[in-house]
Design a protein around this motif. Structure first.
Motif: not given
Length: 238
Positions: A202-230
């Motif tokens: 219950x700490x996180x709620x799947x219906x809390x899409x505003x929080x989910x969106x903010x987390x996804x932006x940060x997570x995806x940006x960090x992931x892209x940098x890590x995956x694409x780092x030559x």
């Protein structure tokens, strides 16, 4: 060849919808019913008869407007895909134009992700059903890949095109794997399955899409940098 309507054609009686409008309403009712049922039971768990019953029309009308079940499914998918793709492409193009020479991964991803999250948050039950349908289709090994490619690839290719200069040295294979990982996270999140609610107690709620969106932006940006780092190639050693 369609015969043009004469300019002198009589107007519909006041208070009575035109035949064209009635047909449009019927089509929308069928699409809404099919979208709802497909999102709950999947493509294989729904029959044309059930769609007709849900829409309050005769089965023959469903076949008349849409043909076979797969054609109906494609029509359901296309209806909102056109809207969503236009909004996402417009959002990232506008971001690129407004931040020329100063784009960030976070800003670009936020522009791209905002339309689907906003639609699911504020677009009503139809967009909720559609989000679930996309999640199901994205994971369908029979026709999911072909369907997602047909309706969503143009927007995704434009996103990758704009990401490329933000991660110098990135290989195309890195960019496509990065998108693949983001795609899975996006469709699972918009599906609002309740999985994270249970996992987090219950700490996180799947219906809390505003929080989910903010987390996804940060997570995806960090992931892209890590995956694409030559300088940090992905290891495939066992």
């Amino acid at each position: 060849m369609t015969t043009p309507i004469p300019l002198t054609a009589a107007k519909p009686a006041r208070g009575r919808p035109s035949k064209t409008r009635q047909q449009g309403d019927t089509r929308e009712a069928i699409l809404d019913a099919a979208e709802d049922l497909f999102s709950k039971h999947g493509f294989y768990g729904v029959t044309i008869r059930e769609v007709a019953r849900e829409a309050g029309v005769d089965t023959a009308l469903v076949h008349y407007y849409f043909g076979a079940k797969r054609d109906l499914f494609d029509a359901v998918f296309l209806r909102r895909a056109e809207v969503l793709n236009a909004e996402r492409i417009d959002a990232i193009n506008r971001y690129a134009a407004d931040h020329a020479g100063a784009m960030t991964l976070e800003g670009l991803l936020e522009a791209f992700l905002t339309p689907p999250f906003e639609r699911s948050l504020r677009g009503g039950p139809g967009w909720k059903h559609y989000s679930v349908l996309i999640a199901q289709t994205n994971a369908n090994p029979t026709f999911g890949g072909e369907t997602m490619a047909r309706y969503f690839d143009p927007a995704i290719r434009r996103l990758i095109e704009l990401i490329r200069p933000l991660v110098p040295g990135a290989r195309d294979v890195d960019l496509y794997w990065a998108w693949h990982n983001l795609s899975g996270a996006l469709t699972l999140t918009l599906g609002e399955t309740g999985r994270i609610d249970r996992l987090s107690g219950g700490l996180c709620r799947s219906g809390d899409l505003e929080a989910a969106s903010a987390y996804m932006v940060r997570f995806a940006a960090a992931g892209i940098r890590a995956v694409c780092d030559p300088d940090r190639p992905v290891s495939v050693d066992r």
